[in-house]
Design a protein around this motif. Sequence first.
Motif, short mmCIF file in Angstrom:
data_model
loop_
_atom_site.label_atom_id
_atom_site.label_comp_id
_atom_site.label_asym_id
_atom_site.label_seq_id
_atom_site.Cartn_x
_atom_site.Cartn_y
_atom_site.Cartn_z
N PRO A 1 88.24 148.14 38.57
CA PRO A 1 87.07 147.39 38.07
C PRO A 1 86.70 146.24 39.02
O PRO A 1 87.57 145.64 39.65
CB PRO A 1 87.54 146.84 36.72
N LEU A 2 85.42 145.95 39.08
CA LEU A 2 84.92 144.91 39.99
C LEU A 2 85.63 143.58 39.77
O LEU A 2 85.98 142.90 40.73
CB LEU A 2 83.41 144.74 39.82
N LEU B 1 78.83 148.10 45.70
CA LEU B 1 79.98 147.25 45.40
C LEU B 1 80.11 147.02 43.89
O LEU B 1 81.21 147.07 43.34
CB LEU B 1 79.86 145.91 46.13
N VAL B 2 78.99 146.78 43.24
CA VAL B 2 79.01 146.54 41.79
C VAL B 2 79.40 147.80 41.04
O VAL B 2 80.26 147.78 40.16
CB VAL B 2 77.63 146.02 41.31
N PHE C 1 86.94 151.79 46.73
CA PHE C 1 86.93 151.07 45.45
C PHE C 1 88.06 151.48 44.53
O PHE C 1 88.14 151.01 43.40
CB PHE C 1 85.57 151.20 44.78
N THR C 2 88.95 152.35 45.02
CA THR C 2 90.14 152.70 44.23
C THR C 2 91.29 151.76 44.53
O THR C 2 92.40 151.95 44.04
CB THR C 2 90.57 154.16 44.52
N ARG C 3 91.05 150.77 45.37
CA ARG C 3 92.07 149.76 45.70
C ARG C 3 91.39 148.40 45.77
O ARG C 3 90.19 148.29 45.90
CB ARG C 3 92.77 150.09 47.01
#
Length: 182
Positions: A23-24, A109-110, A178-180
């Motif tokens: 999550p962001l 990014l969001v 985005f998985t890390r």
Amino acid sequence: MTTATPDPTSVAPAAPATPANVPLRQRPVDIFFICVFSLFIVTCIISDSVEGLGLDQVADSPNILVQWNYTYSSNFDPLYQSHPLWLRFISGTSAFVYVGFYVLLIISLVKGFNWIQLYSVIYATMIISLTAIPIFGVEFFGPVGQRTPNPGIFLLYNGPYVVIPLLLLIRMRKALPFTRKF
């Protein structure tokens, strides 16, 4: 001869699933990038559009953006004020191409759109090689009339436009960014 019938309870092993995005709120580096690239949108419109359009930077211009650019360039960046054609192309690319990328990057990014990775690498490489090298080269080693009279202020204004893409390049170094967290 006997034929074995498959056991209906046995299941073939499942293919490994793609890991879930973090999550962001747990990716503070991406929140930092969202803030910085939002600012880059504004600064590209204020600064690079003036240069990209080839507007003369004069103190008495009726255009407020030109006045702001004049204040900066007349004090710290004579190359920017002289606006050679090659610099107009670089600034125009920033103002009219990179701005679109910044919007897509912020959305990615969001939302955690991993497909932005390749485009981020292309962008960062372009900024570093096609923008930073020629502009910083002239600003520090070019003809006297185009060199910055104040390298410290020049670096404060322009350094982030090289350092941040370099950090983005590092952030996007592996697949599925985005998985890390980083």
